[in-house]
Write an enzyme that holds these catalytic residues in place. Structure first.
Site, mmCIF file in Angstrom:
data_model
loop_
_atom_site.group_PDB
_atom_site.id
_atom_site.type_symbol
_atom_site.label_atom_id
_atom_site.label_comp_id
_atom_site.label_asym_id
_atom_site.label_seq_id
_atom_site.Cartn_x
_atom_site.Cartn_y
_atom_site.Cartn_z
ATOM 1 N N SER A 196 -42.830 -0.370 1.446
ATOM 2 C CA SER A 196 -43.656 -1.398 2.087
ATOM 3 C C SER A 196 -44.916 -0.712 2.587
ATOM 4 O O SER A 196 -44.925 0.508 2.799
ATOM 5 C CB SER A 196 -42.908 -1.975 3.292
ATOM 6 N N TYR A 241 -37.415 -1.954 10.976
ATOM 7 C CA TYR A 241 -37.913 -2.109 9.603
ATOM 8 C C TYR A 241 -38.847 -0.947 9.237
ATOM 9 O O TYR A 241 -38.733 -0.346 8.168
ATOM 10 C CB TYR A 241 -38.641 -3.449 9.504
HETATM 11 C C1 BGC Z 1 -42.836 -7.410 4.859
HETATM 12 C C2 BGC Z 1 -43.581 -8.704 4.988
HETATM 13 C C3 BGC Z 1 -44.956 -8.494 5.573
HETATM 14 C C4 BGC Z 1 -45.684 -7.394 4.856
HETATM 15 C C5 BGC Z 1 -47.034 -7.068 5.488
HETATM 16 C C6 BGC Z 1 -43.680 -6.406 4.149
HETATM 17 O O1 BGC Z 1 -42.993 -5.199 4.058
HETATM 18 O O2 BGC Z 1 -41.628 -7.630 4.148
HETATM 19 O O3 BGC Z 1 -42.830 -9.615 5.747
HETATM 20 O O4 BGC Z 1 -45.705 -9.681 5.465
HETATM 21 O O5 BGC Z 1 -44.911 -6.231 4.848
HETATM 22 O O6 BGC Z 1 -46.947 -6.924 6.866
#
Ligand code: BGC
Length: 255
Positions: A143, A156
């Site tokens: 991410s 996360y």
């Molecule tokens: C998340 C999303 C988020 C994006 C940017 C991703 O890793 O799953 O929910 O919108 O990052 O912040």
């Protein structure tokens, strides 16, 4: 469509929806046989399989459970006739909690699915591969939050930052065997995980202001990056993260 993944046996975790679904469809279009991992309701995964056709197999497993991961690889090998040589660690979960409100169970749930899952699946893949393997790759869907801190998502961010360094470390371990490990880091993508954001015009506009290209991404735009990184065309790429984020990691508010 080219068959640059012809003969490959792929397994995509969390493939019933969103980026996982688009990736399974794309890898199959590029010639791979594909295991469509899901957890819970079988219907969406069955729909992915119906979309792809006979090259796809739906396989249920909670990626955070060791025995379930072993059984998934067993099943995938049976269905595809040999060891998996392309693993896409895509399954992931998120929910907002500030530090002081974060229940331990929630911290553990996110770390288990997003980080322990890729560990268990990668380990199983590598244990089952023969010493000499032509092409093999592990693609971790991380991410932008492998580098951007995100308030209310410390679990996360910890999982994604951890996934990045896990991937880089095993990239070094596995390079002598010709197994590549890469990360694809999506920004904000039009998937079910972002449903609330997508449906709230004000929040969506605010988010789009933080993206230099001015829009959310399509799952297929992540899938095509994954397909390229998985293919022999990317044979000299390992350990790297490819950000597919419309420029979100370019400090758009810094002037
Ligand atoms: C998340 C999303 C988020 C994006 C940017 C991703 O890793 O799953 O929910 O919108 O990052 O912040």
């Amino acid at each position: 469509m080219s068959q640059r993944l012809g003969g490959r046996r792929a397994l995509v975790t969390g493939a019933a929806s969103g980026i996982g679904r688009a990736t399974a469809v794309r890898l199959a279009a590029d010639g791979a046989a594909v295991g469509v991992n899901y957890v819970g309701d079988r219907t969406p995964a069955a729909d992915v399989v119906a979309t792809i056709g006979p090259r796809a197999t739906a396989i249920e497993a909670d990626v955070a459970q060791e025995a379930a991961v072993q059984a998934m690889f067993e099943r995938a090998e049976e269905a595809m006739g040999g060891p998996i040589d392309l693993l896409v660690n895509n399954a992931g979960v998120e929910a907002p909690y500030e530090l002081t409100d974060m229940p331990l169970e929630e911290w553990q749930r996110v770390l288990s699915v997003n980080l322990t899952g890729p560990f268990l699946c990668s380990r199983e893949l590598v244990r089952r591969l023969p010493d000499q393997v032509g092409h093999a790759a592990i693609v971790n869907v991380s991410s932008v939050h492998e580098v951007i801190p995100w308030p209310s998502f410390s679990h996360y961010c910890a999982s994604k930052g951890g996934l990045k360094l896990f991937g880089q470390t095993i990239a070094r371990e596995l390079a002598p065997r010709g197994i590549r490990v890469v990360q694809v880091a999506p920004g904000a993508i039009l998937t079910p995980i972002n449903q609330q954001l997508i449906e709230d015009p004000e929040k969506r506009r605010e988010q789009e202001e933080q993206i230099p290209l001015g829009r959310l991404g399509e799952p297929e735009e992540i899938a095509s990056a994954i397909a390229w990184l998985s293919s022999p065309e990317a044979e000299y790429v390992t350990g790297a993260t490819l950000f597919v984020d419309g420029g979100m990691t370019l400090y758009p508010r810094f002037v």
